[in-house]
Design an enzyme around this catalytic site. Structure first.
Site, mmCIF file in Angstrom:
data_model
loop_
_atom_site.group_PDB
_atom_site.id
_atom_site.type_symbol
_atom_site.label_atom_id
_atom_site.label_comp_id
_atom_site.label_asym_id
_atom_site.label_seq_id
_atom_site.Cartn_x
_atom_site.Cartn_y
_atom_site.Cartn_z
ATOM 1 C CG HIS A 1 101.852 62.251 23.999
ATOM 2 N ND1 HIS A 1 101.407 62.792 25.184
ATOM 3 C CD2 HIS A 1 103.008 61.609 24.285
ATOM 4 C CE1 HIS A 1 102.269 62.481 26.155
ATOM 5 N NE2 HIS A 1 103.252 61.779 25.635
ATOM 6 C CG HIS B 1 98.148 66.348 30.226
ATOM 7 N ND1 HIS B 1 98.811 66.390 31.426
ATOM 8 C CD2 HIS B 1 99.110 66.361 29.269
ATOM 9 C CE1 HIS B 1 100.122 66.455 31.219
ATOM 10 N NE2 HIS B 1 100.326 66.422 29.915
HETATM 11 FE FE LIG Z 1 99.501 67.188 24.650
HETATM 12 FE FE LIG Z 2 99.701 63.962 25.876
#
Ligand SMILES: [Fe+2]
Ligand SMILES: [Fe+2]
Length: 268
Positions: free
Chosen positions: A176, A68
């Site tokens: 993540h 992101h």
């Molecule tokens: Fe994340």
């Molecule tokens: Fe991520």
């Protein structure tokens, strides 16, 4: 060297946890350096220049990123933020930003910090993280310690990275998935590892977002707007201690705490 690494800081709840509780956590563990994954600070999507300043004010020294990171690309160009915000080094076709840095403490000790992205179950053009980290470590100046945030989906890829780097870096921390794993350990060569440090953000959520629209999309296939959750704020991270002489890890301890906010969060 005592390092606090904070799992993906998510939205309003994550920022507020750090604003209200990071100073006490830093004091409790007598932390020298705070690294946080900041790819979800701005409502789940990247981090803005203003939020980088706030994170620094809360006590974070360096911010890593992930898939992101480029939702808010201006942080990689602003002179006030570009030195302390990393994005995965192995994004192909990306020129802005950098994937590694050397942070120097006031006492002169240095920590080389590397941010990598996994390839397994991840879309996009990503170079091999294993070859990438070799290149980075071969060219990075001599540091007191080395730290890797491996932002990846697959547990297998993450544990293989820890084996690959065992004895070459002080710590490999996964990020993540936003779910803290129960496998923090020190490998035989002295590298501290956790598959995923987790998320600092709203625990009552679907990894940060409210679950209702996501379930609706699963059931119907219709595109829906995701909404960040602000319920049940928690802190997820790991405390890592590295020996300054041997460079080996002597301790890795997961941290999971839940908090209650007594007043509404400031509107920024
Ligand atoms: Fe994340
Ligand atoms: Fe991520």
């Amino acid at each position: 060297m005592k390092i606090l690494f904070i799992g993906d800081v998510f939205g309003d709840a994550g920022r507020r946890v750090l604003a209200e509780h990071l100073p006490e956590i830093k004091a409790e563990f007598e932390v020298d350096l705070v690294i946080a994954n900041g790819e979800n600070v701005a409502g789940g999507r990247g981090i803005t220049v203003n939020y980088v300043k706030k994170m620094k004010h809360y006590g974070v020294n360096v911010l890593t990123g992930g898939n992101h990171s480029f939702a808010q690309p201006e942080v990689f160009e602003d002179p006030k933020t570009k030195e302390i915000v990393l994005r995965p080094a192995n994004f192909s076709c990306v020129k802005r930003g950098k994937g590694s840095t050397v942070f120097t403490l006031d006492d002169g000790r240095t920590v080389g910090i590397v941010n990598l992205m996994g390839k397994v179950f991840i879309e996009g053009k990503i170079r091999c993280p294993f070859k990438e980290v070799d290149e980075i470590l071969n060219t990075m100046p001599e540091c007191t310690h080395l730290f890797v945030d491996f932002h990846a989906e697959a547990t297998s890829e993450k544990v293989c990275m820890a084996h690959y780097l065992d004895g070459r870096v002080g710590a490999v921390c996964g990020t993540h998935t936003h779910v803290q794993t129960n496998d923090a350990r020190i490998f035989p060569g002295g590298t501290a590892f956790i598959t995923d440090a987790g998320m600092t953000g709203p625990e009552y959520s679907a990894i940060g977002m409210t679950h209702e629209p996501i379930i609706y999309r699963i059931l119907t296939g219709e595109p829906v707007k995701f909404v960040q959750s602000k319920e049940d704020p928690m802190f997820n991270g790991v405390f890592i201690e590295l020996d300054d002489e041997t460079k080996r890890a002597v301790k890795i301890e997961p941290i999971y705490r839940r908090y209650q906010f007594t007043a509404p969060m400031e509107d920024d």
